[in-house]
Scaffold this motif. Structure first.
Motif, PDB file in Angstrom:
ATOM      1  N   THR A  69       1.493   2.694   0.568  1.00  0.00           N
ATOM      2  CA  THR A  69       0.801   2.039   1.681  1.00  0.00           C
ATOM      3  C   THR A  69      -0.709   2.037   1.444  1.00  0.00           C
ATOM      4  OG1 THR A  69       2.487   3.154   2.983  1.00  0.00           O
ATOM      5  CG2 THR A  69       0.829   1.916   4.185  1.00  0.00           C
ATOM      6  N   PRO A 111       6.692  -4.968   8.509  1.00  0.00           N
ATOM      7  CA  PRO A 111       6.173  -3.933   7.600  1.00  0.00           C
ATOM      8  C   PRO A 111       6.300  -2.538   8.196  1.00  0.00           C
ATOM      9  CG  PRO A 111       4.602  -5.731   7.812  1.00  0.00           C
ATOM     10  CD  PRO A 111       5.679  -5.987   8.813  1.00  0.00           C
ATOM     11  N   GLY A 112       6.083  -2.433   9.507  1.00  0.00           N
ATOM     12  CA  GLY A 112       6.211  -1.135  10.161  1.00  0.00           C
ATOM     13  C   GLY A 112       7.616  -0.580  10.006  1.00  0.00           C
ATOM     14  N   ILE A 113       8.611  -1.434  10.239  1.00  0.00           N
ATOM     15  CA  ILE A 113      10.004  -0.996  10.103  1.00  0.00           C
ATOM     16  C   ILE A 113      10.288  -0.614   8.652  1.00  0.00           C
ATOM     17  CG2 ILE A 113      12.396  -1.791  10.158  1.00  0.00           C
ATOM     18  CD1 ILE A 113      11.692  -3.446  12.605  1.00  0.00           C
ATOM     19  N   VAL A 149       3.295  -7.252  11.453  1.00  0.00           N
ATOM     20  CA  VAL A 149       3.105  -5.880  11.931  1.00  0.00           C
ATOM     21  C   VAL A 149       4.446  -5.159  12.075  1.00  0.00           C
ATOM     22  CG1 VAL A 149       2.078  -4.435  13.705  1.00  0.00           C
ATOM     23  CG2 VAL A 149       1.020  -6.626  13.148  1.00  0.00           C
ATOM     24  N   ILE A 150       5.383  -5.792  12.791  1.00  0.00           N
ATOM     25  CA  ILE A 150       6.633  -5.091  13.087  1.00  0.00           C
ATOM     26  C   ILE A 150       7.488  -4.908  11.829  1.00  0.00           C
ATOM     27  CG2 ILE A 150       8.826  -5.261  14.323  1.00  0.00           C
ATOM     28  CD1 ILE A 150       7.383  -6.267  16.692  1.00  0.00           C
ATOM     29  N   ILE A 200      -1.964  -8.493  17.856  1.00  0.00           N
ATOM     30  CA  ILE A 200      -1.493  -7.209  18.371  1.00  0.00           C
ATOM     31  C   ILE A 200      -1.674  -7.186  19.886  1.00  0.00           C
ATOM     32  CG2 ILE A 200      -1.814  -4.704  18.299  1.00  0.00           C
ATOM     33  CD1 ILE A 200      -2.938  -5.084  15.462  1.00  0.00           C
ATOM     34  N   PHE A 254       8.301   0.383   6.173  1.00  0.00           N
ATOM     35  CA  PHE A 254       7.688   1.625   5.697  1.00  0.00           C
ATOM     36  C   PHE A 254       8.243   2.848   6.426  1.00  0.00           C
ATOM     37  CE2 PHE A 254       4.506  -1.273   3.878  1.00  0.00           C
ATOM     38  CZ  PHE A 254       4.517  -0.772   2.586  1.00  0.00           C
ATOM     39  N   THR A 255       8.571   2.684   7.725  1.00  0.00           N
ATOM     40  CA  THR A 255       9.173   3.809   8.439  1.00  0.00           C
ATOM     41  C   THR A 255      10.546   4.122   7.852  1.00  0.00           C
ATOM     42  OG1 THR A 255       8.061   2.946  10.386  1.00  0.00           O
ATOM     43  CG2 THR A 255       9.664   4.685  10.735  1.00  0.00           C
TER      44      THR A 255
END
Lengths: 581, 348
Positions: A151, A340-342, A337-338, A183, A344-345
């Motif tokens: 990241t 990539p967030g999912i 946003v969502i 956002i 990487f999480t």
């Protein structure tokens, strides 16, 4: 004791001096002979580390010449086509580095290439770690640090790409600001704070500069240090092979072999990056011209590692809703946003999810061959195919242009494929892995197919199988068979309802999904029987009259070619011949 | 099988083979192990690479001093390249590479290539250490009275929770707004365009008359005030919002507009900033009247109110109402009726 040279005497003196102050000899005693296993795929992490060092070295050089300012100047350098043009000082100083500082272009290009290689090597290193199960206990923390490093690498790359303030990088910033504004609640203010007002403002480049040369590299350096210290204390994993167990580490000692190889490899990576930097142009910012917020060039592409995000932005349908007078831009917020967030999480959590599902609490130092963890391998390939489809989406205009296709059809294809292809890849990969497992089992039982076809006197053709060698045997049997978790009882012996029954049931089911189809290694008895057969195969090549009990060949191999009246077995044939050939 | 979390329950390992898993590690002697000549040859190879590396560093210095930075040379396969950059990259790259190649060759040919075995130890600390740590923790807990002095504990937690606030608050002036300046959404909703503002060609700042623009033509334009405002503000912010494209189509081709009579004799003006994430748009296909964003391929139909026909953009391209002034030059009739560029939370 052998004669000591003057240099060694000085070295010894220094070692003693330092040891008396920091106790370093204890460390050296323990570690100079530290064993490092060898495998080509272990070099991927090394490439990442070494290219990062090259990025730091070349980057330090660039900071001495780059001016991170958006103050407008008239260009007066030696690149003629832009002479007299108004541009930011950031862009002008990048031109100076490229044309007026001797070796500047080389170092700028090395910096860019090394950054691309850094992220690529980290990514492939991550795939290696994932597909071989190297993230399992005790290495979960290092996996998370690795995800953080990837990241940070993306952040470092994007922030660096944006600094020269050329037309392409400015467009990238414009997109970044558009994403920021999507956002909910805080987006607009966030953008105004970071840009000191509207786009493009006059402050952003210098702020980004601080992030690029201090904040992110500092974090990466800290993370890399922890990453390596953990590798050091936990000792490197190894692939199964002769003599390799879960409790030992087989390889070369740090001094001298590993040091020479790994140290030498640093220079190889450095040298190759310098060669590419000298010979292959990258990011020719002088062609793009200075940034203007109302200009853009067609076919503009980000660096490769941002491609998947750009693809997600391009593929997303244009949904936007207004709620109580506020705008939610799903079309931007979801892909940029969502998602990539999912991703990487999920990456960071994967080791814990898998450990929970499998109930595996043991330390693992022997790597899995990908085939031996079919569900994990399937999940990995599924995720990769999703990533690759997004990445293709990032180049949809290039594809459309190159192959004369409609960009709308490509986009629609991707919108559907993103949901259809990954599950197919999962199933196919899993089946392939299970097939390979069966093949391994077969090799243990019957040996490998030698390619030699033998015709028996009674007409049967068989292929001679030969026992596999010790190395392959060790590789195949280096696998641990794990049984899936059993379904929990709904009630205990007294009829009391089992607490968390549903969670436990789900877990048992997932565990079954993970393991139940795995092909177990043959038992010792089965192996013995298999070897017995192999012995028969070998005996076939011996003179026939020394051969007994040929019946078994039929059973073992089937596929007998019969002609009416032909003897069916060697025994029959022998009888027909009266016991002679 | 009541509890399935114990690792033992998974130890259903089938009986292993009839041999020890620790097989002998194969090792074949290399030529350099058995033939002293081969070993000497390897020694020479390594030394040669190191010598070449030294020579290449010297060549680097010579090239740095000797080659003029503006010299262009033709190199087969690479085409026209800057001679200095090419020479420096080649010398440095090969020079550094050869150090590595030499070291690796040395390791592979002359250093022992037998693998060795070391034992691993479980990562978990021995019981005694854990107990000692636990005892120390308990001692600290008791001696500090952390458990006992409830009020100290709670106020400490409170103080620690608030301590970052100054650091965060001071970020507010990242946006150096003068007192009483409008809110972000007000700023994003306003551009330089106003009634009577002349439309001038981007770059040359020449005002445009209707007859300058043929049917099917397109110009990139900005407000006449832009240069002055940019000078006064010292940034490109006004340009980023006010940039427009002006196109002319056959008036009968116009199917709809965002306002009655916002065109002038088939001349239409639209914002140039994509409503998706803000890329400037300039790919106009005059036959279909479609405007395509080069960044993410949002497509707008300018003959139909600038509506989105494809791609990720959710909003139509804002139209600027135009007319002509007394001298016949194209002017704006007002500002845009809606904020241009990407959506934002407060936009509504």
């Amino acid at each position: 004791m052998t004669a000591t040279s003057p240099v060694e005497q000085v070295g010894g003196g220094v070692a003693t001096y330092v040891d008396q102050r920091v106790g370093s000899n204890k460390f050296l005693a323990r570690n100079l002979g530290k064993v490092f296993p060898d495998h080509w795929s272990f070099m991927l992490g090394e490439i990442a580390l070494y290219s990062f060092i090259v990025v730091l070295l070349t980057g330090t050089f660039l900071t001495l010449f780059f001016k991170p300012s958006m103050v407008e100047v008239l260009y007066d350098g030696s690149y003629v086509p832009l002479k007299g043009i108004k541009m930011s000082q950031a862009y002008a100083s990048t031109l100076d580095i490229s044309f007026d500082v001797r070796g500047g272009l080389l170092l700028r290009q090395m910096h860019h290439w090394a950054a691309l290689i850094f992220i690529a090597a980290m990514s492939v290193h991550m795939f290696r770690v994932f597909f071989t199960g190297a993230f399992r206990k005790p290495r979960e923390f290092n996996w998370i640090i690795g995800v953080v490093l990837v990241t940070l690498g993306l952040g470092a790359g994007f922030s660096g790409y944006s600094l020269p303030d050329d037309l392409l990088s400015g467009t990238g910033l414009q997109i970044a600001r558009g994403i920021m504004q999507s956002i909910p609640v805080i987006g607009t203010w966030m953008a105004f704070l970071l840009f000191d007002g509207e786009f493009p403002g006059t402050e952003f480049i210098s702020r980004l500069y601080a992030v690029h040369i201090l904040l992110i590299p500092g974090l990466i350096l800290a993370m890399v240090t922890i990453h390596l210290m953990l590798v050091w204390t936990q000792k490197h994993t190894q692939f199964p092979g002769p003599g390799r167990t879960n409790d030992n580490v087989v390889g070369y000692p740090l001094l001298p072999v590993y040091m020479a190889k790994a140290g030498g490899f640093f220079f190889v990576v450095f040298g190759v990056i310098a060669l590419i930097g000298g010979l292959v142009t990258i990011n020719p910012i002088w062609i793009f011209g200075p940034f203007m917020p109302d200009q853009v060039s067609a076919g503009s592409q980000p660096d490769w590692y941002i491609g998947w995000l750009d693809g997600a932005l391009r593929t997303m349908p244009n949904w936007e809703s207004t709620l109580f007078g506020f705008t939610i831009s799903w079309n931007i917020f979801v892909p940029a946003v969502i998602i990539p967030g999912i991703i990487f999480t999920a990456l960071a959590l994967y080791p814990f999810l898998e450990a929970w599902v499998t109930g595996d609490k043991k330390e693992h130092h022997l790597l899995d061959r990908p085939r031996n963890a079919p569900t994990r391998t399937g999940i990995g390939v599924m995720a990769l195919s999703f990533y690759l489809l997004l990445w293709i989406g990032g180049g949809n205009d290039i594809i459309a242009l190159t192959f004369g296709m409609s960009i709308n059809s490509i986009t629609w294809f991707l919108r559907i494929a993103l949901f259809v292809v990954p599950p197919i890849m999962f199933v196919v990969t899993r089946r392939i892995c299970l097939g390979l497992q069966r093949r391994d089992r077969d090799k243990l039982l019957h040996g490998y197919e030698s390619g030699r076809i033998l015709r028996l006197p009674h007409g049967e053709f068989i292929e001679v199988h030969q026992p596999i060698n010790a190395k392959e045997l060790a590789v195949i049997t280096g696998k641990t068979d794990i049984a899936p978790l059993a379904l929990p009882p709904a009630t205990d012996a007294d009829g009391v309802r089992n607490k968390h029954f549903h969670v436990k049931k789900l877990r048992a089911k997932l565990s079954g999904f993970f393991y139940s189809e795995n092909v177990a290694l043959p038992t010792a008895a089965e192996i013995e029987e298999g070897q017995h057969h192999a012995a028969h195969d070998a005996a076939i090549e011996a003179p026939l009259h020394a051969y007994e009990d040929a019946d078994q060949i039929n059973r073992a191999h089937g596929g007998v070619l019969h002609h009416p009246g032909m003897p069916e077995t060697n025994a029959e044939q022998l009888a027909n011949d009266g016991g002679h050939l | 099988m009541s509890d399935h979390s114990s690792p033992e329950s998974h130890e259903n390992v089938p009986a292993k083979l009839g041999y020890s898993p620790v097989a002998d590690i194969e090792h074949k002697p290399r030529l350099t192990d058995t033939d002293p000549k081969a070993a000497r040859r390897a020694e020479r190879q390594v030394a040669t690479m190191f010598v070449l590396s030294i020579l290449l560093v010297i060549a680097f210095v010579v090239a740095y001093i000797g080659i003029d930075k503006s010299t262009i040379v033709y190199i087969p396969l690479f085409g026209e390249v800057g001679a200095l950059n090419f020479a420096l990259g080649l010398c440095m790259g090969l020079g550094v590479f050869l150090i590595g190649a030499g070291a690796i060759q040395w390791a592979k040919k002359l250093m022992p290539d037998t693998e060795v075995v070391a034992q691993r130890h479980e990562m978990a600390s021995p019981e005694a250490a854990t107990e000692e740590a636990e005892a120390n923790y308990q001692r600290g807990k008791t001696e500090s009275g952390f458990a006992q002095y409830k009020i100290i504990r709670r106020t400490l937690i409170g103080a620690l929770a608030l301590f970052p606030i100054p650091l965060v608050i001071m970020l507010r002036d990242l946006w150096s707004t003068p007192a009483g300046s409008p809110s972000p959404d007000a700023i994003l909703s306003k551009t330089l365009w106003k009634k009577g503002e002349r439309i001038v060609v981007d770059g040359t700042y020449v005002p445009v008359k209707a007859e300058d623009l043929p049917v099917g033509g397109l110009i990139s334009a900005v407000p006449a005030d832009l240069l002055e405002v940019e000078e006064a503000e010292g940034n490109l912010n006004a340009r980023g919002k006010a940039a427009i494209i002006v196109i002319r189509m056959d008036p009968s081709d116009i199917r709809s507009q965002q306002g009655d009579g916002w065109d002038y004799q088939g001349i239409l003006a639209f914002s140039k900033i994509c409503t998706h994430v803000g890329c400037p748009i300039a790919l106009y296909e005059q036959r279909t009247h479609h405007l395509l964003c080069p960044c993410h391929q949002s497509t707008f139909d300018l003959a139909d109110s600038g509506n989105v026909v494809f791609g990720p953009a959710a909003r139509r391209m804002p139209q600027l109402p135009i007319g002509v002034d007394a001298e016949g030059y194209l002017v704006a009739m007002s500002d845009f009726a809606e904020p241009i560029g990407p959506s934002f939370w407060e936009r509504g």
